[in-house]
Design an enzyme around this catalytic site. Structure first.
Site, mmCIF file in Angstrom:
data_model
loop_
_atom_site.group_PDB
_atom_site.id
_atom_site.type_symbol
_atom_site.label_atom_id
_atom_site.label_comp_id
_atom_site.label_asym_id
_atom_site.label_seq_id
_atom_site.Cartn_x
_atom_site.Cartn_y
_atom_site.Cartn_z
ATOM 1 N N GLY A 43 0.837 -1.208 0.000
ATOM 2 C CA GLY A 43 0.000 0.000 0.000
ATOM 3 C C GLY A 43 0.865 1.248 0.000
ATOM 4 O O GLY A 43 0.698 2.145 -0.841
ATOM 5 N N HIS A 44 1.835 1.303 0.926
ATOM 6 C CA HIS A 44 2.752 2.451 0.965
ATOM 7 C C HIS A 44 3.525 2.564 -0.356
ATOM 8 O O HIS A 44 3.720 3.665 -0.876
ATOM 9 C CB HIS A 44 3.784 2.276 2.082
ATOM 10 C CG HIS A 44 3.222 2.195 3.468
ATOM 11 N ND1 HIS A 44 3.228 1.037 4.202
ATOM 12 C CD2 HIS A 44 2.654 3.135 4.264
ATOM 13 C CE1 HIS A 44 2.709 1.262 5.397
ATOM 14 N NE2 HIS A 44 2.339 2.528 5.457
ATOM 15 N N ASP A 160 -7.326 5.249 4.782
ATOM 16 C CA ASP A 160 -7.603 6.064 5.973
ATOM 17 C C ASP A 160 -8.476 7.238 5.530
ATOM 18 O O ASP A 160 -8.015 8.380 5.430
ATOM 19 C CB ASP A 160 -6.281 6.537 6.591
ATOM 20 C CG ASP A 160 -5.435 5.368 7.045
ATOM 21 O OD1 ASP A 160 -5.658 4.875 8.150
ATOM 22 O OD2 ASP A 160 -4.569 4.916 6.261
ATOM 23 N N SER A 196 -0.084 -2.051 8.216
ATOM 24 C CA SER A 196 1.052 -2.499 9.021
ATOM 25 C C SER A 196 0.563 -3.335 10.196
ATOM 26 O O SER A 196 1.259 -4.227 10.677
ATOM 27 C CB SER A 196 1.842 -1.297 9.544
ATOM 28 O OG SER A 196 2.195 -0.452 8.470
ATOM 29 N N ARG A 197 -0.649 -3.046 10.689
ATOM 30 C CA ARG A 197 -1.169 -3.758 11.859
ATOM 31 C C ARG A 197 -1.638 -5.177 11.524
ATOM 32 O O ARG A 197 -1.895 -5.956 12.438
ATOM 33 C CB ARG A 197 -2.325 -2.967 12.497
ATOM 34 C CG ARG A 197 -1.852 -1.693 13.188
ATOM 35 C CD ARG A 197 -2.963 -1.067 14.023
ATOM 36 N NE ARG A 197 -2.476 -0.003 14.872
ATOM 37 C CZ ARG A 197 -2.524 1.297 14.574
ATOM 38 N NH1 ARG A 197 -3.069 1.688 13.433
ATOM 39 N NH2 ARG A 197 -2.037 2.201 15.409
HETATM 40 P P1 AMP Z 1 0.639 4.716 7.821
HETATM 41 O O1 AMP Z 1 2.060 4.255 7.723
HETATM 42 O O2 AMP Z 1 -0.306 3.635 8.249
HETATM 43 O O3 AMP Z 1 0.490 5.995 8.572
HETATM 44 O O4 AMP Z 1 0.187 5.055 6.329
HETATM 45 C C1 AMP Z 1 0.885 5.988 5.539
HETATM 46 C C2 AMP Z 1 0.081 6.278 4.307
HETATM 47 O O5 AMP Z 1 -0.115 5.081 3.566
HETATM 48 C C3 AMP Z 1 -1.318 6.835 4.605
HETATM 49 O O6 AMP Z 1 -1.617 7.858 3.650
HETATM 50 C C4 AMP Z 1 -2.192 5.633 4.434
HETATM 51 O O7 AMP Z 1 -3.527 5.951 4.084
HETATM 52 C C5 AMP Z 1 -1.492 4.938 3.281
HETATM 53 N N1 AMP Z 1 -1.868 3.516 3.247
HETATM 54 C C6 AMP Z 1 -1.766 2.618 4.262
HETATM 55 N N2 AMP Z 1 -2.265 1.425 3.888
HETATM 56 C C7 AMP Z 1 -2.701 1.567 2.612
HETATM 57 C C8 AMP Z 1 -3.333 0.718 1.662
HETATM 58 N N3 AMP Z 1 -3.627 -0.548 1.945
HETATM 59 N N4 AMP Z 1 -3.631 1.219 0.445
HETATM 60 C C9 AMP Z 1 -3.353 2.509 0.137
HETATM 61 N N5 AMP Z 1 -2.754 3.375 0.987
HETATM 62 C C10 AMP Z 1 -2.442 2.922 2.204
#
Ligand code: AMP
Length: 290
Positions: A43-44, A160, A196-197
Protein backbone atom coordinates in the site's frame (compact mmCIF):
# COMPACT_ATOMS: atom_id res chain seq x y z
CA UNK A 1 23.94 10.30 4.81
CA UNK A 2 23.36 8.25 1.65
CA UNK A 3 22.48 4.65 2.56
CA UNK A 4 23.70 1.54 0.73
CA UNK A 5 20.38 1.57 -1.10
CA UNK A 6 21.20 4.96 -2.70
CA UNK A 7 18.43 6.73 -0.77
CA UNK A 8 19.49 9.80 1.21
CA UNK A 9 18.55 9.42 4.88
CA UNK A 10 17.94 12.67 6.78
CA UNK A 11 17.37 12.65 10.54
CA UNK A 12 17.31 16.32 11.56
CA UNK A 13 15.02 19.18 10.63
CA UNK A 14 18.03 21.41 9.88
CA UNK A 15 19.47 18.90 7.42
CA UNK A 16 16.10 18.48 5.76
CA UNK A 17 15.76 22.25 5.29
CA UNK A 18 19.31 22.43 3.88
CA UNK A 19 18.52 19.68 1.38
CA UNK A 20 15.25 21.40 0.48
CA UNK A 21 16.91 24.80 -0.13
CA UNK A 22 19.95 23.54 -2.04
CA UNK A 23 19.44 20.25 -3.87
CA UNK A 24 15.70 20.32 -4.38
CA UNK A 25 14.93 24.04 -4.25
CA UNK A 26 17.67 25.23 -6.54
CA UNK A 27 16.54 23.13 -9.45
CA UNK A 28 12.88 24.18 -9.23
CA UNK A 29 11.73 20.60 -9.47
CA UNK A 30 8.41 19.10 -8.38
CA UNK A 31 8.65 17.49 -4.95
CA UNK A 32 6.31 14.66 -3.96
CA UNK A 33 5.87 13.65 -0.33
CA UNK A 34 4.62 10.41 1.24
CA UNK A 35 4.21 10.55 5.05
CA UNK A 36 4.27 7.10 6.72
CA UNK A 37 4.83 5.42 10.05
CA UNK A 38 7.06 2.77 8.44
CA UNK A 39 6.60 -1.03 8.50
CA UNK A 40 6.02 -0.50 4.81
CA UNK A 41 3.90 -2.75 2.62
CA UNK A 42 2.56 -2.71 -0.93
CA UNK A 43 0.00 0.00 0.00
CA UNK A 44 2.75 2.45 0.97
CA UNK A 45 4.81 1.44 -2.08
CA UNK A 46 1.91 2.25 -4.39
CA UNK A 47 1.86 5.80 -2.97
CA UNK A 48 5.64 6.13 -3.43
CA UNK A 49 5.53 4.79 -6.99
CA UNK A 50 2.75 7.20 -7.91
CA UNK A 51 4.72 10.09 -6.41
CA UNK A 52 7.83 8.99 -8.34
CA UNK A 53 5.84 8.84 -11.58
CA UNK A 54 4.50 12.37 -11.09
CA UNK A 55 7.40 14.20 -9.36
CA UNK A 56 11.13 14.57 -9.93
CA UNK A 57 12.03 14.21 -6.27
CA UNK A 58 10.23 12.03 -3.71
CA UNK A 59 10.53 12.37 0.07
CA UNK A 60 9.16 9.61 2.31
CA UNK A 61 8.90 10.27 6.03
CA UNK A 62 9.09 7.38 8.47
CA UNK A 63 7.97 8.54 11.89
CA UNK A 64 5.79 6.74 14.43
CA UNK A 65 4.05 9.79 15.83
CA UNK A 66 3.37 9.47 19.58
CA UNK A 67 0.97 12.43 19.49
CA UNK A 68 -1.62 10.42 17.54
CA UNK A 69 -1.64 7.39 19.86
CA UNK A 70 -3.86 7.14 22.94
CA UNK A 71 -2.40 6.04 26.30
CA UNK A 72 -3.73 2.47 25.88
CA UNK A 73 -2.82 2.12 22.21
CA UNK A 74 0.06 0.35 20.48
CA UNK A 75 2.68 3.13 20.18
CA UNK A 76 5.50 1.20 21.86
CA UNK A 77 4.78 -2.09 20.07
CA UNK A 78 3.95 -0.55 16.66
CA UNK A 79 6.00 -2.60 14.11
CA UNK A 80 9.33 -0.99 13.17
CA UNK A 81 11.56 -2.29 10.34
CA UNK A 82 13.72 0.63 9.23
CA UNK A 83 16.43 -1.17 7.20
CA UNK A 84 13.88 -3.16 5.21
CA UNK A 85 11.77 0.00 4.74
CA UNK A 86 14.80 1.82 3.27
CA UNK A 87 15.32 -0.87 0.65
CA UNK A 88 11.63 -0.82 -0.25
CA UNK A 89 11.67 3.00 -0.54
CA UNK A 90 14.68 2.81 -2.88
CA UNK A 91 13.03 0.20 -5.09
CA UNK A 92 9.81 2.18 -5.30
CA UNK A 93 11.68 5.32 -6.45
CA UNK A 94 12.09 7.48 -3.31
CA UNK A 95 15.06 9.87 -3.19
CA UNK A 96 15.02 10.97 0.45
CA UNK A 97 13.84 9.24 3.62
CA UNK A 98 13.20 11.62 6.51
CA UNK A 99 13.52 9.65 9.76
CA UNK A 100 13.46 12.03 12.72
CA UNK A 101 13.46 11.12 16.41
CA UNK A 102 10.55 12.12 18.66
CA UNK A 103 12.80 14.79 20.24
CA UNK A 104 13.59 16.27 16.80
CA UNK A 105 9.91 16.51 15.93
CA UNK A 106 8.68 17.84 19.28
CA UNK A 107 11.48 20.07 20.52
CA UNK A 108 9.38 21.80 23.20
CA UNK A 109 8.11 18.45 24.46
CA UNK A 110 5.09 16.39 23.47
CA UNK A 111 2.90 17.79 26.25
CA UNK A 112 3.50 21.46 25.50
CA UNK A 113 3.70 21.57 21.71
CA UNK A 114 1.35 23.77 19.65
CA UNK A 115 -1.40 21.64 18.13
CA UNK A 116 -3.59 21.81 15.05
CA UNK A 117 -7.29 21.35 15.82
CA UNK A 118 -9.36 20.39 12.77
CA UNK A 119 -13.15 20.98 12.82
CA UNK A 120 -14.80 18.76 15.48
CA UNK A 121 -17.59 17.78 13.07
CA UNK A 122 -14.93 15.89 11.09
CA UNK A 123 -12.82 14.58 13.99
CA UNK A 124 -15.31 13.77 16.72
CA UNK A 125 -17.04 10.93 14.95
CA UNK A 126 -16.20 7.56 13.36
CA UNK A 127 -12.59 6.77 14.44
CA UNK A 128 -12.45 9.97 16.50
CA UNK A 129 -15.05 8.57 18.92
CA UNK A 130 -12.84 5.58 19.69
CA UNK A 131 -9.50 7.40 19.50
CA UNK A 132 -9.90 10.76 21.31
CA UNK A 133 -7.21 13.24 20.23
CA UNK A 134 -6.02 11.02 17.37
CA UNK A 135 -6.79 13.43 14.54
CA UNK A 136 -5.33 16.42 16.40
CA UNK A 137 -2.11 14.38 16.58
CA UNK A 138 -2.34 13.49 12.89
CA UNK A 139 -3.09 17.04 11.71
CA UNK A 140 -0.30 18.46 13.89
CA UNK A 141 2.40 16.11 12.63
CA UNK A 142 1.26 16.38 9.00
CA UNK A 143 1.29 20.20 9.09
CA UNK A 144 4.77 20.15 10.65
CA UNK A 145 6.00 17.72 7.99
CA UNK A 146 4.48 19.86 5.21
CA UNK A 147 6.24 22.89 6.63
CA UNK A 148 9.59 21.05 6.74
CA UNK A 149 9.44 19.26 3.37
CA UNK A 150 7.55 22.00 1.46
CA UNK A 151 6.21 19.49 -1.08
CA UNK A 152 4.24 20.41 -4.19
CA UNK A 153 2.12 17.27 -3.83
CA UNK A 154 1.47 14.89 -0.92
CA UNK A 155 0.11 11.37 -1.38
CA UNK A 156 -2.42 9.83 1.04
CA UNK A 157 -4.24 6.49 0.97
CA UNK A 158 -8.04 6.27 0.77
CA UNK A 159 -7.67 3.39 3.24
CA UNK A 160 -7.60 6.06 5.97
CA UNK A 161 -10.59 7.90 4.54
CA UNK A 162 -11.38 10.10 7.54
CA UNK A 163 -7.71 11.09 7.80
CA UNK A 164 -7.60 11.97 4.09
CA UNK A 165 -10.76 14.10 4.44
CA UNK A 166 -9.35 15.95 7.46
CA UNK A 167 -5.98 16.60 5.79
CA UNK A 168 -7.66 17.87 2.61
CA UNK A 169 -9.80 20.18 4.76
CA UNK A 170 -6.73 21.45 6.65
CA UNK A 171 -4.98 22.23 3.36
CA UNK A 172 -8.07 24.09 2.08
CA UNK A 173 -8.76 25.99 5.31
CA UNK A 174 -5.14 27.02 5.95
CA UNK A 175 -4.44 27.76 2.26
CA UNK A 176 -1.44 25.47 2.24
CA UNK A 177 0.38 25.65 -1.10
CA UNK A 178 0.30 21.98 -2.09
CA UNK A 179 -1.97 19.41 -3.70
CA UNK A 180 -3.28 16.35 -1.86
CA UNK A 181 -3.33 13.28 -4.10
CA UNK A 182 -5.65 10.45 -2.94
CA UNK A 183 -4.57 6.89 -3.76
CA UNK A 184 -6.99 3.93 -3.90
CA UNK A 185 -6.73 1.26 -1.19
CA UNK A 186 -4.37 -1.61 -1.98
CA UNK A 187 -5.75 -5.00 -0.89
CA UNK A 188 -4.67 -8.57 -0.30
CA UNK A 189 -6.14 -11.06 -2.79
CA UNK A 190 -9.03 -11.89 -0.41
CA UNK A 191 -9.92 -8.19 -0.12
CA UNK A 192 -8.34 -7.31 3.26
CA UNK A 193 -6.97 -3.76 3.10
CA UNK A 194 -3.20 -3.86 3.58
CA UNK A 195 -2.08 -2.41 6.89
CA UNK A 196 1.05 -2.50 9.02
CA UNK A 197 -1.17 -3.76 11.86
CA UNK A 198 -2.19 -6.88 9.88
CA UNK A 199 1.06 -8.46 11.13
CA UNK A 200 -0.55 -8.63 14.60
CA UNK A 201 -3.29 -11.01 13.35
CA UNK A 202 -3.20 -14.71 14.19
CA UNK A 203 -3.90 -17.04 11.25
CA UNK A 204 -7.47 -17.57 12.51
CA UNK A 205 -8.05 -13.82 12.81
CA UNK A 206 -6.48 -13.29 9.39
CA UNK A 207 -9.16 -15.54 7.82
CA UNK A 208 -11.97 -13.62 9.53
CA UNK A 209 -10.50 -10.19 8.69
CA UNK A 210 -11.46 -10.42 5.00
CA UNK A 211 -15.15 -10.33 6.02
CA UNK A 212 -14.94 -6.57 6.56
CA UNK A 213 -14.49 -5.81 2.87
CA UNK A 214 -17.08 -8.44 1.91
CA UNK A 215 -19.65 -6.76 4.16
CA UNK A 216 -18.93 -3.33 2.65
CA UNK A 217 -19.56 -4.78 -0.82
CA UNK A 218 -22.67 -6.61 0.38
CA UNK A 219 -24.16 -3.34 1.65
CA UNK A 220 -23.39 -1.68 -1.67
CA UNK A 221 -24.99 -4.56 -3.62
CA UNK A 222 -28.02 -4.70 -1.32
CA UNK A 223 -28.70 -0.99 -1.77
CA UNK A 224 -27.81 -0.52 -5.42
CA UNK A 225 -29.09 -3.82 -6.86
CA UNK A 226 -31.83 -5.18 -4.59
CA UNK A 227 -33.29 -1.93 -3.32
CA UNK A 228 -32.85 -2.91 0.33
CA UNK A 229 -32.90 0.18 2.55
CA UNK A 230 -29.53 1.43 3.74
CA UNK A 231 -30.63 0.97 7.35
CA UNK A 232 -31.56 -2.70 6.77
CA UNK A 233 -28.37 -3.39 4.82
CA UNK A 234 -26.21 -1.81 7.54
CA UNK A 235 -28.01 -3.77 10.27
CA UNK A 236 -27.53 -7.05 8.38
CA UNK A 237 -23.81 -6.27 7.86
CA UNK A 238 -23.35 -5.37 11.50
CA UNK A 239 -25.12 -8.55 12.68
CA UNK A 240 -22.99 -10.72 10.38
CA UNK A 241 -19.72 -9.15 11.57
CA UNK A 242 -20.68 -9.37 15.24
CA UNK A 243 -21.50 -13.07 14.78
CA UNK A 244 -17.87 -13.82 13.88
CA UNK A 245 -15.59 -15.06 16.69
CA UNK A 246 -13.39 -12.41 18.32
CA UNK A 247 -14.78 -9.59 16.17
CA UNK A 248 -16.47 -6.48 17.60
CA UNK A 249 -17.72 -3.73 15.33
CA UNK A 250 -16.96 -0.19 16.51
CA UNK A 251 -18.88 1.48 13.71
CA UNK A 252 -20.36 0.57 10.34
CA UNK A 253 -21.75 3.68 8.78
CA UNK A 254 -22.50 5.21 5.38
CA UNK A 255 -21.49 8.86 5.07
CA UNK A 256 -21.23 11.78 2.70
CA UNK A 257 -17.66 11.47 1.31
CA UNK A 258 -16.92 15.19 1.65
CA UNK A 259 -18.50 16.17 4.98
CA UNK A 260 -18.55 12.69 6.62
CA UNK A 261 -22.11 13.43 7.74
CA UNK A 262 -24.12 10.22 8.19
CA UNK A 263 -26.36 9.18 5.32
CA UNK A 264 -29.71 7.60 6.04
CA UNK A 265 -30.57 6.86 2.44
CA UNK A 266 -28.54 5.38 -0.39
CA UNK A 267 -27.45 8.12 -2.76
CA UNK A 268 -24.12 8.23 -4.59
CA UNK A 269 -21.45 9.44 -4.09
CA UNK A 270 -21.35 7.69 -0.73
CA UNK A 271 -18.68 6.09 1.43
CA UNK A 272 -19.34 3.13 3.73
CA UNK A 273 -16.86 3.02 6.59
CA UNK A 274 -16.13 0.30 9.10
CA UNK A 275 -13.90 -0.13 12.14
CA UNK A 276 -13.71 -3.30 14.20
CA UNK A 277 -11.57 -4.88 16.86
CA UNK A 278 -10.44 -8.40 16.02
CA UNK A 279 -9.08 -9.54 19.35
CA UNK A 280 -6.80 -6.64 20.27
CA UNK A 281 -6.19 -5.58 16.67
CA UNK A 282 -8.09 -2.58 15.38
CA UNK A 283 -8.92 -2.75 11.68
CA UNK A 284 -10.52 -0.09 9.47
CA UNK A 285 -11.76 -0.14 5.91
CA UNK A 286 -14.15 1.71 3.62
CA UNK A 287 -15.80 1.54 0.24
CA UNK A 288 -16.28 4.66 -1.83
CA UNK A 289 -19.10 4.40 -4.36
CA UNK A 290 -19.38 7.08 -7.05
P1 AMP B 1 0.64 4.72 7.82
O1 AMP B 1 2.06 4.25 7.72
O2 AMP B 1 -0.31 3.63 8.25
O3 AMP B 1 0.49 6.00 8.57
O4 AMP B 1 0.19 5.05 6.33
C1 AMP B 1 0.89 5.99 5.54
C2 AMP B 1 0.08 6.28 4.31
O5 AMP B 1 -0.12 5.08 3.57
C3 AMP B 1 -1.32 6.84 4.61
O6 AMP B 1 -1.62 7.86 3.65
C4 AMP B 1 -2.19 5.63 4.43
O7 AMP B 1 -3.53 5.95 4.08
C5 AMP B 1 -1.49 4.94 3.28
N1 AMP B 1 -1.87 3.52 3.25
C6 AMP B 1 -1.77 2.62 4.26
N2 AMP B 1 -2.26 1.42 3.89
C7 AMP B 1 -2.70 1.57 2.61
C8 AMP B 1 -3.33 0.72 1.66
N3 AMP B 1 -3.63 -0.55 1.94
N4 AMP B 1 -3.63 1.22 0.45
C9 AMP B 1 -3.35 2.51 0.14
N5 AMP B 1 -2.75 3.38 0.99
C10 AMP B 1 -2.44 2.92 2.20
Amino acid sequence: MTSATGVKVIESVDDLRKWRKTTAGAQGIKIGFVPTMGALHEGHLTLIRKAAAECQSVVVSIFVNPLQFGPNEDFSRYPRSFEKDLEMCAQAGAHVVFHPSVDQMYRSGLGSTTKVVPPPELTERLCGLFRPGHFVGVATVVLKLFSMVEPHAAYFGEKDFQQLTIIQRMVDDLDLPLTIVPVATVRETDGLAMSSRNTYLTSEQRKISSELYKVLNQIKDDCSETNKSLREAEAAGQAHLNSLPDLHVQYLEACDPKTLEPRFEWKTPIVILVAAKLGNVRLIDNLLVH
